[in-house]
Scaffold this motif. Structure first.
Motif, PDB file in Angstrom:
ATOM      1  N   SER A   1      12.580   5.786  -0.094  1.00 39.97           N
ATOM      2  CA  SER A   1      11.342   6.553   0.065  1.00 39.97           C
ATOM      3  C   SER A   1      10.222   6.049  -0.835  1.00 39.97           C
ATOM      4  O   SER A   1       9.091   6.521  -0.728  1.00 39.97           O
ATOM      5  CB  SER A   1      11.599   8.042  -0.215  1.00 39.97           C
ATOM      6  N   GLY A   2      10.520   5.115  -1.721  1.00 39.15           N
ATOM      7  CA  GLY A   2       9.470   4.523  -2.546  1.00 39.15           C
ATOM      8  C   GLY A   2       9.252   5.194  -3.880  1.00 39.15           C
ATOM      9  O   GLY A   2       8.163   5.069  -4.465  1.00 39.15           O
ATOM     10  N   LYS A   3      10.264   5.878  -4.415  1.00 35.70           N
ATOM     11  CA  LYS A   3      10.103   6.527  -5.723  1.00 35.70           C
ATOM     12  C   LYS A   3       9.823   5.494  -6.813  1.00 35.70           C
ATOM     13  O   LYS A   3       8.963   5.698  -7.666  1.00 35.70           O
ATOM     14  CB  LYS A   3      11.374   7.323  -6.080  1.00 35.70           C
ATOM     15  N   THR A   4      10.571   4.378  -6.784  1.00 37.42           N
ATOM     16  CA  THR A   4      10.404   3.361  -7.824  1.00 37.42           C
ATOM     17  C   THR A   4       9.033   2.708  -7.733  1.00 37.42           C
ATOM     18  O   THR A   4       8.404   2.411  -8.751  1.00 37.42           O
ATOM     19  CB  THR A   4      11.506   2.295  -7.726  1.00 37.42           C
ATOM     20  N   LEU A   5       8.547   2.476  -6.502  1.00 42.12           N
ATOM     21  CA  LEU A   5       7.207   1.913  -6.346  1.00 42.12           C
ATOM     22  C   LEU A   5       6.158   2.840  -6.947  1.00 42.12           C
ATOM     23  O   LEU A   5       5.253   2.398  -7.675  1.00 42.12           O
ATOM     24  CB  LEU A   5       6.910   1.677  -4.859  1.00 42.12           C
ATOM     25  N   LEU A   6       6.278   4.140  -6.668  1.00 43.74           N
ATOM     26  CA  LEU A   6       5.320   5.097  -7.208  1.00 43.74           C
ATOM     27  C   LEU A   6       5.421   5.157  -8.730  1.00 43.74           C
ATOM     28  O   LEU A   6       4.398   5.197  -9.427  1.00 43.74           O
ATOM     29  CB  LEU A   6       5.555   6.483  -6.594  1.00 43.74           C
TER      30      LEU A   6
ATOM     31  N   PRO B   1      20.435  -2.474   6.384  1.00 38.69           N
ATOM     32  CA  PRO B   1      21.499  -1.739   7.069  1.00 38.69           C
ATOM     33  C   PRO B   1      22.167  -0.724   6.151  1.00 38.69           C
ATOM     34  O   PRO B   1      22.706   0.280   6.623  1.00 38.69           O
ATOM     35  CB  PRO B   1      22.465  -2.847   7.486  1.00 38.69           C
ATOM     36  N   ILE B   2      22.145  -0.973   4.850  1.00 44.22           N
ATOM     37  CA  ILE B   2      22.745  -0.024   3.901  1.00 44.22           C
ATOM     38  C   ILE B   2      21.945   1.269   3.876  1.00 44.22           C
ATOM     39  O   ILE B   2      22.497   2.381   3.913  1.00 44.22           O
ATOM     40  CB  ILE B   2      22.833  -0.657   2.496  1.00 44.22           C
ATOM     41  N   LEU B   3      20.609   1.154   3.858  1.00 42.78           N
ATOM     42  CA  LEU B   3      19.773   2.363   3.894  1.00 42.78           C
ATOM     43  C   LEU B   3      19.865   3.059   5.244  1.00 42.78           C
ATOM     44  O   LEU B   3      19.791   4.288   5.319  1.00 42.78           O
ATOM     45  CB  LEU B   3      18.321   2.012   3.575  1.00 42.78           C
TER      46      LEU B   3
ATOM     47  N   THR C   1       0.844  -1.192   0.000  1.00 41.50           N
ATOM     48  CA  THR C   1       0.000   0.000   0.000  1.00 41.50           C
ATOM     49  C   THR C   1       0.880   1.242   0.000  1.00 41.50           C
ATOM     50  O   THR C   1       2.030   1.210   0.418  1.00 41.50           O
ATOM     51  CB  THR C   1      -0.909   0.016   1.237  1.00 41.50           C
ATOM     52  N   LEU C   2       0.314   2.338  -0.461  1.00 37.02           N
ATOM     53  CA  LEU C   2       1.065   3.586  -0.526  1.00 37.02           C
ATOM     54  C   LEU C   2       1.114   4.234   0.843  1.00 37.02           C
ATOM     55  O   LEU C   2       0.139   4.201   1.606  1.00 37.02           O
ATOM     56  CB  LEU C   2       0.422   4.531  -1.535  1.00 37.02           C
ATOM     57  N   SER C   3       2.249   4.846   1.157  1.00 35.59           N
ATOM     58  CA  SER C   3       2.378   5.620   2.387  1.00 35.59           C
ATOM     59  C   SER C   3       1.602   6.933   2.214  1.00 35.59           C
ATOM     60  O   SER C   3       1.230   7.302   1.095  1.00 35.59           O
ATOM     61  CB  SER C   3       3.852   5.915   2.650  1.00 35.59           C
ATOM     62  N   PRO C   4       1.359   7.668   3.313  1.00 33.70           N
ATOM     63  CA  PRO C   4       0.598   8.924   3.178  1.00 33.70           C
ATOM     64  C   PRO C   4       1.214   9.911   2.184  1.00 33.70           C
ATOM     65  O   PRO C   4       0.496  10.518   1.386  1.00 33.70           O
ATOM     66  CB  PRO C   4       0.599   9.477   4.609  1.00 33.70           C
ATOM     67  N   ASP C   5       2.568  10.083   2.219  1.00 36.29           N
ATOM     68  CA  ASP C   5       3.149  11.053   1.282  1.00 36.29           C
ATOM     69  C   ASP C   5       3.152  10.514  -0.151  1.00 36.29           C
ATOM     70  O   ASP C   5       3.036  11.283  -1.107  1.00 36.29           O
ATOM     71  CB  ASP C   5       4.558  11.490   1.720  1.00 36.29           C
ATOM     72  N   GLN C   6       3.249   9.186  -0.317  1.00 37.43           N
ATOM     73  CA  GLN C   6       3.109   8.617  -1.655  1.00 37.43           C
ATOM     74  C   GLN C   6       1.688   8.835  -2.172  1.00 37.43           C
ATOM     75  O   GLN C   6       1.493   9.142  -3.358  1.00 37.43           O
ATOM     76  CB  GLN C   6       3.424   7.125  -1.637  1.00 37.43           C
TER      77      GLN C   6
ATOM     78  N   ARG D   1      11.161   8.639   3.982  1.00 38.69           N
ATOM     79  CA  ARG D   1      11.522   7.231   4.082  1.00 38.69           C
ATOM     80  C   ARG D   1      10.326   6.383   4.530  1.00 38.69           C
ATOM     81  O   ARG D   1       9.582   6.766   5.431  1.00 38.69           O
ATOM     82  CB  ARG D   1      12.659   7.062   5.089  1.00 38.69           C
ATOM     83  N   ILE D   2      10.149   5.238   3.878  1.00 37.93           N
ATOM     84  CA  ILE D   2       9.072   4.324   4.241  1.00 37.93           C
ATOM     85  C   ILE D   2       9.643   3.288   5.206  1.00 37.93           C
ATOM     86  O   ILE D   2      10.312   2.345   4.803  1.00 37.93           O
ATOM     87  CB  ILE D   2       8.484   3.630   2.991  1.00 37.93           C
ATOM     88  N   HIS D   3       9.406   3.459   6.485  1.00 39.96           N
ATOM     89  CA  HIS D   3      10.077   2.635   7.481  1.00 39.96           C
ATOM     90  C   HIS D   3       9.696   1.165   7.384  1.00 39.96           C
ATOM     91  O   HIS D   3      10.518   0.289   7.576  1.00 39.96           O
ATOM     92  CB  HIS D   3       9.766   3.171   8.883  1.00 39.96           C
TER      93      HIS D   3
END
Length: 507
Positions: free
Chosen positions: A54-59, A256-258, A7-12, A247-249
């Motif tokens: 932050s989910g740019k690719t998902l959006l 760990p990289i992110l 599902t999309l986050s609020p800012d997405q 960021r989408i927690h």
């Protein structure tokens, strides 16, 4: 069973609503799945901005899916179909072959910006075949193709809506039906641009001439193009045009990289403190490695990322020595970076052909061996849709403490290459690899220099870009040492990679 779509986050969701409104004003109703013919008028640019995770690719993927479901046609670098006044189209673009490849592996039908600047010239027989597949022509009779092959192509197209994939399923490659390339003359419709932080002002202007509606997806923490004073092209857009993602927690906390990448946003974090975070992460997760030497095996396909050119040159020299590369030739399997095309104007057609097939400046290439003609090389272009080609080559290998590069062979003109076992972090933008080695002493040198870019310490920008190139594992190299290779250089892995890419396209 397939996993449920995230599902999309609020800012997405807010960004989605803003984009849906922009598309609606442009005649594309994503909710009602209704299309109106494109109307002339002032162009519009919007940007979706967010750091890694932050989910740019998902959006981007969701927007692409919604556009396709609304009836908007995908424009690729291989086929566009007949132009109609009422047709609506979208092109999903990235600045580099590798960035486009990463999107394609995630199910987004992307191609390079350079590829879309040119349109293919088809063999007339295959033009008829493409028209039939896309529903604008009758079933053709193509010499050399059986009814079974035609049926296989149609079945593939009905499932995947890919002309190149359908022709490949019928046993054809792009080089079989594309006879040449020409510069695009007509405008397109909607453009979705990934890795927009890599764009400069000229590229943005070129895109605005082609696309009346342009949506940029970019990371504000990356390095800006050289010569732009640390500014990205989306920095100058009005606030209403900039859609910011955080960021989408629930998706990113496991990486760990992110975690390390986002720690760099802490103004109080010093370089020493950052290395302490890397040590701590390496103790608790094998996806982060505190490495005391460079792995030469990885350098063949995943370059060491450095800040300084002197470091790059020394690492390349050590890599070639470790593999026993001769002083007057390249070994099959050596990595190269395209540094441009040196072709006079009368060879413009050849330049367009090479660029359209992915041999553009910055392209990552693997040397396969000498070509049939003197000065030619057989090459594999990493991430290109049709990766194998032969080109006149000028290869330059820089040496430590030498002003002039070593040139193992050179055509009089053609594609120029630098060695690719190590690259600067600037050149690595837009690319990702499963395993990435970052040369820590160079980041330390940037920290000691006290240089800043757009108000941010340069070492933090360098570290952010470098570590977010890693998809699965980050190796933070702390000393100038090189591990011996475990096996000779080769090219068998490339055949495996091509097979995996084809399988992924057919899934």
């Amino acid at each position: 069973m397939t996993a449920p779509a995230p599902t999309l986050s609020p800012d997405q969701a807010e960004a989605w609503d803003a984009l849906a409104e922009a598309f609606g004003a442009n005649g594309i109703d994503l909710i009602a799945r209704d299309l109106a013919p494109p109307q002339p008028g002032k162009g519009r640019v919007m940007a979706v901005i967010g750091k890694a995770g932050s989910g740019k690719t998902l959006l981007l993927s969701r927007i692409t899916k919604a556009l396709r479901e609304a009836g908007v046609e995908i424009v690729s670098g291989d086929y566009e179909g007949r132009r109609r006044k009422d047709r609506r189209s979208v092109a999903i673009l990235a600045p580099t072959n590798k960035a486009a490849f990463v999107l394609r592996m995630r199910g987004v039908p992307a191609t390079t910006i350079h590829r879309i600047l040119y349109t293919p010239v088809y063999d007339p027989e295959y033009e008829k075949l493409a028209e039939w597949l896309s529903g604008t022509g009758d079933r053709p009779a193509v010499e050399g193709m059986t009814d079974i092959a035609l049926d296989r192509a149609k079945s593939f197209y009905d499932q995947h809506t890919s002309i190149p994939g359908a022709l490949a399923a019928a046993g054809l490659r792009g080089s079989d039906f594309i006879r040449g390339w020409k510069r695009r003359e007509d405008a397109l419709d909607v453009g979705l641009i990934d890795e927009a932080s890599m764009l400069d002002e000229k590229q943005l202007e070129d895109l605005r001439e082609i696309f009346p509606l342009l949506v940029l997806f970019g990371d504000p923490a990356q390095l800006a193009p050289v010569g732009q004073s640390g500014e990205m092209v989306f920095d100058k857009l009005a606030p209403s045009q900039r859609l910011v993602l955080n960021r989408i927690h629930r998706q990113a906390d496991d990486s760990p990289i992110l975690d390390l990448a986002h720690a760099l946003s802490d103004d109080a974090l010093s370089f020493e403190g950052f290395e302490s975070l890397i040590r701590k992460a390496a103790r608790g997760d094998d996806r982060v490695v505190w490495a005391e030497r460079v792995e030469s095996d990885l350098m063949a396909r995943s370059p060491v990322l450095v800040w300084r050119n002197a470091t790059r040159i020394r690492l390349i020299h050590a890599f070639r020595a470790a593999y026993g590369a001769p002083g007057d030739a390249l070994l099959p399997g050596e990595p190269l970076i395209c540094d441009g095309l040196e072709l006079p104007l009368k060879h413009r057609k050849k330049r367009i052909d090479l660029e359209a097939r992915g041999l553009i400046k910055g392209a990552q290439v693997v040397y396969l061996g000498p070509g049939r003609k003197p000065g030619f090389s057989r090459l594999h272009v990493i991430g290109a849709e049709d990766p194998r080609l032969s080109a006149a080559s000028i290869v330059k290998i820089e040496l430590p403490d030498e002003d002039e590069p070593f040139i193992p062979f050179a055509a009089r003109m053609g594609a120029t290459f630098l060695h690719g076992a190590a690259v600067t972090i600037h050149k690595a933008q837009g690319s990702q690899w499963p395993d990435v080695q970052v040369f820590g002493p160079d980041i330390a040198a940037a920290a000691w220099s006290n240089r800043s870019e757009a108000g941010i310490p340069l070492w933090k920008r360098l570290a952010y870009v470098a570590i977010t190139r890693a998809q699965e594992r980050l190796l933070w190299v702390t000393k100038a040492r090189l591990a011996r290779p475990s096996a000779p250089l080769g090219t068998d892995d490339l055949d495996v990679q091509v097979a995996m890419e084809l399988a992924a396209e057919e899934d």
